[in-house]
Structure formats: C-alpha cells, structure tokens
Design a protein around this motif. Structure first.
Motif: not given
Length: 314
Positions: A40-61
């Motif tokens: 849940m922590q990484y899932f929630v964190q991923a939302f804020a990263a989706k558009q500005p940091y798509p590479d980190k979004y991919d990692l977190l998801m």
C-alpha cells in the motif's frame, strides 16, 4: 490494472501444521512492517510520481505489485500452517480431532492459551489469516508513509525494506520447518533487493539531499551538542566532515553555556562551512523552481488522461 495469476511467485510449502507459528507470521500479513503495508505504501506513493517521474512510477508500481504477491505467499503459508483447523473447529464433539492433534490436556491448554492471547485469530477467523498483526490489532492506514516528495518517500521505502527484512530474520528463529524457512529466506532476500532498487532510484535524483527543496540553515547544519554528562564519545557523526554537505562538525562542549552566550542560538555564527544564509536561500529558490517546473510541464492543463491505449494487433 491488476491481473491475478493463480500460481504463487515462490512455491511456498510447509512440513506440518503449526498454529503457534502461524500466529507469529501474521506480523508480516497485517503488521506495521508487513507485506500489506509495503504494498500500500508504494502503491500510494506511485500516484504522485506518475506524470512528473514516470520511471519512478514504474518502479513503485512494479514493487508494490510484487509486495501484493508476497502478501499472497504469507497468507498461503499461514493457511497451510493452519491446515484442517477450520473444519476441526466446527466439530462439536469433546474428542474433536483438533484436540487430539494437540496431544493431551497440557497441549490443549496451551492451544487455548494461544487462542486467548489473540482470540480473533481462531475465534473470529475460524482458522485463516486476518488483516491484523500477531496480537490481533487491525491493520491501519497510518502504517503508510507517503509525503509526495520522492527524496523523502524513497528514504521511507528503504527504511520499510530494512524493517521488514529484520522481522523475517527474527521469524526464522521461531520455526524449525525447513520449507517455511525457505519461504521466509526468499521473502527476506527480496527486501534486500528492493532496498537496493530504492537506493539506486534515490541516487538518480540530483540533488537529493537534504530531502525536499528548502536548504538547511548553515548556522545549525553542522553543530553537535554534547547533551550528556560523562565520557565523551567522538566519531564521524560529530568529528571531521559531515557525510552529505561536507561541512566540518562543530562540537559544542558546553551546550548550556553556548545557548546562553548566543541568546538562544539567535546569534549563532556560521562556522566550518562555506555555505551562507544567502547561498542557501538562492539554492532553495532555484531547486523549488526546477522541481515545480518538472511537475507543471508533465501535468497538462485542462483535460487529462492517466493511460494511453494502443490499438490491438489484428
């Protein structure tokens, strides 16, 4: 979109039922350092990263999804450790198989004791995993750390992986089942792998210290206060250069006198660093503008769309 595959990521096995250890293992199912918390922590964190940091979004998801897979492994292991419990609890006979399984009066009393310490586990679940930790306290969203700044969140994630790793390490001491130990060792090892992934992601963000964008006050970023009476201890945390800013540690031998002489640190001079209040303020504004621009340029005005879909191959 999640798609469930019915096979476990790791082939979890048990040698025999063990209700007592099943209860301990609940710590990693619904506990503050467990798999559900991490997912849940990484899932929630991923939302804020989706558009500005798509590479980190991919990692977190990706890691969040793997943590859900680990939750499934833990739940399956708990269920196997409780094999037969559900049916036996429903047997009304005094000589029900579950009590025979316990092996006499003393074992029966021990079993009842475990149930009373955490009544939810058997009285409410009927012999299956629950979203609690080992003493029956329900899982809470307060376990999740998500601050919306990747330099903060990734450090939280490294801490989460470290805490989960040590829990698995401790759990291995409480079971002799070689199959269960194999599963715990796999899960512990994935915590080590994830720590390194988060660490690498943090280092790919520059600058990443201090966390956030506002720079530290150069008057106070390298002072160490000797706040205890007795033998003084010096080390790299209060002697030499600081690890991140490269400033010289200023050891305040007598904090009481120092606070009085500086009027409650209001007159604290800048020492042991080339940074100034002006340079810190300039860097804060510069970094805030850069980070703000990253987010603004990645987030379209007006209509927005989360996903893009390619046409299916003919």
């Amino acid at each position: 979109m999640f798609y469930h595959i019915k096979d476990l990521q790791f082939n979890a096995r048990v040698s025999a039922p063990d209700p007592a250890f099943a209860r301990l293992l609940l710590q990693q199912f619904g506990g503050p350092n467990g798999e559900l918390k991490a997912a849940m922590q990484y899932f929630v964190q991923a939302f804020a990263a989706k558009q500005p940091y798509p590479d980190k979004y991919d990692l977190l998801m990706d890691i969040a999804t793997e943590e859900f897979s680990h939750l499934e492994i833990v739940g399956a292991t708990i269920q196997m450790l409780l094999a037969g419990i559900n049916g036996k609890l429903k047997d009304e006979a005094d000589e029900a198989e579950i009590m025979q399984l316990m092996g006499g009066k003393s074992k029966k009393e021990s079993f009842i004791h475990h149930a009373m310490v955490n009544p939810h586990f058997l009285v409410e679940s009927g012999g299956g995993p629950m979203v609690t930790y080992s003493n029956g306290i329900p899982w809470s969203g307060t376990y999740v750390n998500a601050n919306g700044d990747l330099t903060v969140d990734l450090r939280s994630d490294m801490g989460a992986e470290s805490r989960a790793k040590i829990v698995y390490e401790y759990l291995m001491k409480f079971t002799d089942d070689p199959y269960v130990k194999d599963t715990l060792r796999f899960l512990m090892t994935r915590e080590v792998a994830h720590f390194q992934m988060f660490e690498a992601a943090l280092h790919s963000i520059t600058p990443n210290f201090p966390p956030g964008v506002v720079q530290a006050d150069p008057r106070h970023s390298n002072t160490y206060f000797n706040m205890s009476n007795g033998t003084e201890v010096r080390g790299p945390w209060n002697d030499g250069a600081s690890t991140q800013l490269g400033e010289s540690w200023q050891y305040i031998q007598d904090p009481i006198m120092h606070v009085k002489e500086t009027m409650g640190l209001m007159n604290q001079p800048v020492m042991g660093t080339e940074r100034t209040d002006e340079s810190a303020e300039t860097l804060s504004r510069k970094l805030a503008k850069e980070r703000g621009s990253e987010i603004k340029t990645a987030t379209p005005e007006g209509e927005n769309q989360w996903s893009t879909y390619s046409e299916s191959e003919p």
